[in-house]
Design an enzyme around this catalytic site. Structure first.
Site, PDB file in Angstrom:
ATOM      1  N   ASP A   1     -16.290  73.006  99.937  1.00  0.00           N
ATOM      2  CA  ASP A   1     -14.931  73.130  99.404  1.00  0.00           C
ATOM      3  C   ASP A   1     -13.895  73.006 100.517  1.00  0.00           C
ATOM      4  O   ASP A   1     -12.824  72.417 100.338  1.00  0.00           O
ATOM      5  CB  ASP A   1     -14.782  74.466  98.684  1.00  0.00           C
ATOM      6  CG  ASP A   1     -13.772  74.417  97.541  1.00  0.00           C
ATOM      7  OD1 ASP A   1     -13.316  73.311  97.198  1.00  0.00           O
ATOM      8  OD2 ASP A   1     -13.435  75.472  96.997  1.00  0.00           O
TER       9      ASP A   1
ATOM     10  N   LYS B   1      -6.917  79.412  93.114  1.00  0.00           N
ATOM     11  CA  LYS B   1      -7.278  79.482  94.528  1.00  0.00           C
ATOM     12  C   LYS B   1      -6.167  80.173  95.312  1.00  0.00           C
ATOM     13  O   LYS B   1      -5.412  79.536  96.027  1.00  0.00           O
ATOM     14  CB  LYS B   1      -7.514  78.086  95.110  1.00  0.00           C
ATOM     15  CG  LYS B   1      -8.865  77.483  94.778  1.00  0.00           C
ATOM     16  CD  LYS B   1      -8.908  76.825  93.448  1.00  0.00           C
ATOM     17  CE  LYS B   1     -10.249  76.100  93.246  1.00  0.00           C
ATOM     18  NZ  LYS B   1     -10.391  75.560  91.907  1.00  0.00           N
TER      19      LYS B   1
ATOM     20  N   LYS C   1      -9.664  78.207 102.342  1.00  0.00           N
ATOM     21  CA  LYS C   1      -9.794  76.779 102.651  1.00  0.00           C
ATOM     22  C   LYS C   1      -8.458  76.060 102.505  1.00  0.00           C
ATOM     23  O   LYS C   1      -8.217  75.046 103.162  1.00  0.00           O
ATOM     24  CB  LYS C   1     -10.878  76.121 101.807  1.00  0.00           C
ATOM     25  CG  LYS C   1     -10.777  76.347 100.297  1.00  0.00           C
ATOM     26  CD  LYS C   1     -10.124  75.230  99.566  1.00  0.00           C
ATOM     27  CE  LYS C   1     -10.173  75.463  98.061  1.00  0.00           C
ATOM     28  NZ  LYS C   1      -9.530  74.402  97.281  1.00  0.00           N
TER      29      LYS C   1
END
Length: 331
Positions: A247, A109, A194
């Protein structure tokens, strides 16, 4: 299409451990690469990772453990990378094995610092991997809840739907539900962004803001994410789907969120260096903040939350003053 593909997991952290656990449910054998030889020896004798998700017990007969990344790559048809993006470049420098004809899935990520690209784009541009051989594994899902076998959901994105289905099938179980998507770029950027919003949520908590403000922050965060991703990769997508909004919510609110924890420390007055030292884990959102802010200098999306987090982490501005100004920009 390979009928019974072999899998390799690259990484020794919590996500790599969770993915190895998920794969071992459905596969008779996987290769697992990690740098830490002490951890490898511990898993071989004690059947669990001593450093991450130590409650997960492995059937050692299903694992080919190695500290040679080339051995892992040579073994596999599908390679899942699950290491912090800041360290990906260093690991790839060790490669002598060919990535040609490998199917690469990223559970990372973040942005690769050396190229300022998301992982899928990095493999495509630097290693000439076609997009149909590149995929993304994203949430909403925390590794800690996988370890506890709590019901969790994964999104598997790939340009080739059949390859996405293979990975989804291999990761699914009675506590893991996996769905597929064709939005490789969008889901990977969402997984990166995020973490920045989770840092903002942590900062707000550390500064003493309550649930009412947190709800406004997350509401603005998903809209900001939509604007940013639309600039980067315009296609039809529902930003309220689990891969994006779901998410974001779990990362922004969960007690397992490292990025929220990191932000919380900054909000309470920790320096970046002291927060990182105390956590002894990588908060991907720290690196993502700089990359997203720099990318947006070209895209020009309206991103007041990213700008606020960047000014605190990289310009040394006081969190309390920055958030006071941010509250007037949110609605």
């Amino acid at each position: 299409m390979i009928e019974n593909p072999k899998f390799a997991v690259i990484g020794g952290g919590s996500w790599a451990t969770a993915i190895a656990k998920m794969l071992c449910v459905n596969l008779s054998e996987i290769t697992w690469y990690m740098r830490n030889t002490d951890a490898i020896d511990h898993i071989k004798t004690q059947h669990h990772n001593p450093n991450y998700l130590s409650s997960v017990e492995f059937n050692i007969e299903k694992l080919i453990l190695t500290n040679d990344i080339n051995q892992a790559i040579d073994y596999a048809d599908y390679v899942i990378f699950a290491i912090p993006s800041a360290f990906l470049g260093g690991e790839l420098e060790k490669l002598t094995a060919s990535l040609k004809d490998k199917v690469i899935f990223s559970a990372i990520k973040g942005i690769v610092p050396e190229t300022s690209l998301i992982v899928g784009e990095h493999f495509h541009e630097k290693y000439n991997i076609p997009y149909e051989n590149i995929g993304v594994i994203t949430g909403p899902c925390h590794a800690e809840e996988v370890a506890l076998e709590r019901l969790s959901y994964l999104t598997i994105a790939c340009g080739d739907a059949e390859k996405a289905k293979i990975v989804a099938k291999c990761l699914s179980s009675n506590y893991i539900k996996a769905k597929i998507s064709d939005d490789i770029i969008g889901t990977e950027y969402a997984a990166m962004l995020k973490n920045i919003y989770a840092i903002a949520a942590g900062m707000a908590h550390g500064l003493g803001y309550g649930d009412n403000f947190q709800s406004v922050l997350m509401s603005n965060g998903i809209r900001e994410m939509k604007k940013f991703i639309r600039k980067v990769h315009k296609m039809k997508r529902n930003i309220n789907n689990s891969a994006y909004l779901g998410d974001l919510l779990v990362t922004g609110y969960s007690v397992f969120s490292r990025n929220r924890m990191f932000g919380n420390m900054i909000g309470k007055g920790y320096t970046v260096k002291s927060a990182m030292m105390e956590m002894s884990m990588v908060a991907e959102g720290y690196y993502a903040t700089k990359s997203a802010w720099e990318l947006n200098q070209n895209y020009g999306a309206n991103t007041p939350i990213i700008d606020a987090v960047y000014s605190i982490l990289y310009e040394g501005k006081e969190a309390k003053k920055v958030f006071k100004k941010l509250t007037d920009k949110l609605d």
